[in-house]
Write an enzyme that holds these catalytic residues in place. Structure first.
Site, PDB file in Angstrom:
ATOM      1  N   ASN A  10       1.269  -1.335   0.078  1.00  0.00           N
ATOM      2  CA  ASN A  10       0.045   0.059   0.350  1.00  0.00           C
ATOM      3  C   ASN A  10       0.791   1.154  -0.186  1.00  0.00           C
ATOM      4  O   ASN A  10       1.520   1.767   1.063  1.00  0.00           O
ATOM      5  CB  ASN A  10      -1.009   0.296   0.657  1.00  0.00           C
ATOM      6  CG  ASN A  10      -1.362   1.225   1.352  1.00  0.00           C
ATOM      7  OD1 ASN A  10      -1.817   1.970   0.460  1.00  0.00           O
ATOM      8  ND2 ASN A  10      -2.160   1.496   2.357  1.00  0.00           N
ATOM      9  N   LYS A  12      -0.037   4.053  -0.320  1.00  0.00           N
ATOM     10  CA  LYS A  12      -0.657   5.310   0.226  1.00  0.00           C
ATOM     11  C   LYS A  12      -0.047   6.718  -0.448  1.00  0.00           C
ATOM     12  O   LYS A  12       0.055   6.939  -1.596  1.00  0.00           O
ATOM     13  CB  LYS A  12      -0.145   5.970   2.092  1.00  0.00           C
ATOM     14  CG  LYS A  12      -0.164   4.497   2.539  1.00  0.00           C
ATOM     15  CD  LYS A  12      -0.282   4.091   4.495  1.00  0.00           C
ATOM     16  CE  LYS A  12      -0.101   3.579   5.096  1.00  0.00           C
ATOM     17  NZ  LYS A  12      -0.145   3.420   6.497  1.00  0.00           N
ATOM     18  N   HIS A  96      -9.202   1.516   4.923  1.00  0.00           N
ATOM     19  CA  HIS A  96      -8.239   1.260   5.594  1.00  0.00           C
ATOM     20  C   HIS A  96      -8.190   2.206   6.779  1.00  0.00           C
ATOM     21  O   HIS A  96      -9.470   3.596   6.837  1.00  0.00           O
ATOM     22  CB  HIS A  96      -7.064   2.105   4.722  1.00  0.00           C
ATOM     23  CG  HIS A  96      -6.150   2.189   5.944  1.00  0.00           C
ATOM     24  ND1 HIS A  96      -5.218   2.770   6.348  1.00  0.00           N
ATOM     25  CD2 HIS A  96      -4.731   1.239   5.161  1.00  0.00           C
ATOM     26  CE1 HIS A  96      -4.155   2.569   7.133  1.00  0.00           C
ATOM     27  NE2 HIS A  96      -4.438   1.231   5.619  1.00  0.00           N
ATOM     28  N   GLU A  98      -6.697   4.729   7.974  1.00  0.00           N
ATOM     29  CA  GLU A  98      -6.533   6.209   7.528  1.00  0.00           C
ATOM     30  C   GLU A  98      -7.705   6.873   7.019  1.00  0.00           C
ATOM     31  O   GLU A  98      -7.872   7.800   7.120  1.00  0.00           O
ATOM     32  CB  GLU A  98      -5.378   6.222   6.934  1.00  0.00           C
ATOM     33  CG  GLU A  98      -3.708   5.994   7.449  1.00  0.00           C
ATOM     34  CD  GLU A  98      -2.620   5.660   7.014  1.00  0.00           C
ATOM     35  OE1 GLU A  98      -3.260   5.750   5.571  1.00  0.00           O
ATOM     36  OE2 GLU A  98      -1.627   5.164   7.603  1.00  0.00           O
ATOM     37  N   GLU A 168      -5.527  -4.798  10.448  1.00  0.00           N
ATOM     38  CA  GLU A 168      -4.136  -3.849  10.179  1.00  0.00           C
ATOM     39  C   GLU A 168      -4.294  -3.475  11.757  1.00  0.00           C
ATOM     40  O   GLU A 168      -5.076  -2.301  12.006  1.00  0.00           O
ATOM     41  CB  GLU A 168      -3.569  -2.920   9.734  1.00  0.00           C
ATOM     42  CG  GLU A 168      -3.726  -3.273   8.290  1.00  0.00           C
ATOM     43  CD  GLU A 168      -3.369  -2.439   7.557  1.00  0.00           C
ATOM     44  OE1 GLU A 168      -2.058  -2.855   7.417  1.00  0.00           O
ATOM     45  OE2 GLU A 168      -4.363  -1.261   7.284  1.00  0.00           O
ATOM     46  N   GLY A 174       2.860   1.982  10.758  1.00  0.00           N
ATOM     47  CA  GLY A 174       3.781   3.174  10.513  1.00  0.00           C
ATOM     48  C   GLY A 174       4.424   3.583  11.895  1.00  0.00           C
ATOM     49  O   GLY A 174       5.107   4.284  11.887  1.00  0.00           O
ATOM     50  N   SER A 214       3.515  -2.373  10.616  1.00  0.00           N
ATOM     51  CA  SER A 214       5.573  -2.409  10.730  1.00  0.00           C
ATOM     52  C   SER A 214       5.797  -4.055   9.924  1.00  0.00           C
ATOM     53  O   SER A 214       6.481  -4.084  10.404  1.00  0.00           O
ATOM     54  CB  SER A 214       5.230  -2.384  11.816  1.00  0.00           C
ATOM     55  OG  SER A 214       5.095  -0.734  12.069  1.00  0.00           O
TER      56      SER A 214
HETATM   57  P1  13P Z   1       3.159   0.395   7.717  1.00  0.00           P
HETATM   58  O1  13P Z   1       3.529  -1.087   7.138  1.00  0.00           O
HETATM   59  O2  13P Z   1       4.093   1.419   7.350  1.00  0.00           O
HETATM   60  O3  13P Z   1       3.097  -0.016   8.803  1.00  0.00           O
HETATM   61  O4  13P Z   1       2.049   0.409   7.116  1.00  0.00           O
HETATM   62  C1  13P Z   1       0.947  -0.293   7.413  1.00  0.00           C
HETATM   63  C2  13P Z   1      -0.976   0.210   6.205  1.00  0.00           C
HETATM   64  O5  13P Z   1      -1.107   0.780   7.203  1.00  0.00           O
HETATM   65  C3  13P Z   1      -0.946  -0.661   5.264  1.00  0.00           C
HETATM   66  O6  13P Z   1      -2.269  -0.301   4.836  1.00  0.00           O
END
Ligand code: 13P
Length: 253
Positions: A10, A12, A96, A98, A168, A174, A214
């Site tokens: 992903n 982003k 997601h 976010e 997640e 992150g 992560s």
């Molecule tokens: P990270 O791997 O940067 O923690 O992000 C995970 C994520 O949100 C994937 O959709």
């Protein structure tokens, strides 16, 4: 039931067109010949066509990170499922954390998007996961069940089989904090039990449940060795070909 692990990047809000061309070309080379694992990338909307055309005939799937549930209309700034299939992508990440936390998407909206994606032959990835506060209040399972029940509402077992669920934990995204393999497995087992309640045991056994938060080359193999963890949704580590390929190689053979 053996499920092929699925590793999805992903991206982003990262990567220009030039950077997309470079990354997908490097990735294609870096994971060439790795067996027993499926790989996929979700670039930003602007780079989808570039990624689709660069990966034509290759084994890396391309998907989007979000969509509007309507086919067209006066929805300034939105992208429809018709536009996504037109550009040639095969899947779409929905709900997601976010999108939920920053853009106010609720469980019912995510459910409408999942049903719309299926109606347009796009494979939905339905994301779920608890915040740190919810985990500390022992609400993890209740939160994840609520998100998935609403996200999967109105879907029959036949169509559910193609859906990817991505667990997640928000506190692990992150942050460099990863759920331990045991913590993640416990939630994945509960998710599969819910899927069995909703769709029956054989459909639940066929559905892939990814872990996200992560994931790195160094922790991927141990996470994926858990019985109900069927791959990873990777953020930060998917932006670099070596680290994403390292995860794919750690899981494949
Ligand atoms: P990270 O791997 O940067 O923690 O992000 C995970 C994520 O949100 C994937 O959709």
């Amino acid at each position: 039931m053996s499920r092929t692990p699925l590793i999805t990047g992903n991206w982003k809000m990262h990567k220009t067109l030039a950077a997309t061309r470079t990354l997908v070309a490097e990735l294609d080379t870096a994971i060439d010949g790795v067996a027993g694992v499926d790989a996929a990338v979700a670039p930003p909307f602007t780079a989808l066509e570039t990624a689709v055309s660069a990966l034509q005939g290759k084994s890396i799937a391309v998907g989007a990170q979000n969509m509007n549930e309507a086919e067209e209309g006066a929805f300034t700034g939105e992208i429809s499922p018709v536009m996504l299939t037109d550009v040639g992508v095969s899947f779409v990440i929905l709900g997601h954390s976010e999108r939920r936390a920053i853009f106010g998407e609720d469980d019912e909206l995510v459910g409408r998007k999942v049903r719309s994606a299926l109606a347009h032959d796009l494979q939905p990835y339905l994301c779920c996961g608890e915040t740190r506060e919810q985990r500390e209040a022992n609400e993890t399972i209740a939160v994840v069940r609520r998100q998935l029940q609403a996200g999967l509402d109105g879907i029959d077992a036949h169509r559910a089989a193609g859906i990817v669920v991505a667990y997640e934990p928000v506190w692990a995204i992150g942050t460099g904090l990863t759920a331990t393999p045991e913590q993640a497995q416990a939630v994945h087992a509960d998710i599969r039990a819910l899927l069995a309640e909703l769709f029956g045991g054989s459909t639940a056994a066929a559905m892939r449940i990814q872990y996200g938060g992560s994931v790195k080359p160094g922790n991927a193999a141990e996470l994926m060795s858990q019985p109900d963890i069927d791959g990873a949704l990777v953020g930060g580590a998917s932006l670099d070909a070596d680290s994403f390929a390292g995860i794919v190689r750690a899981v494949g053979s």
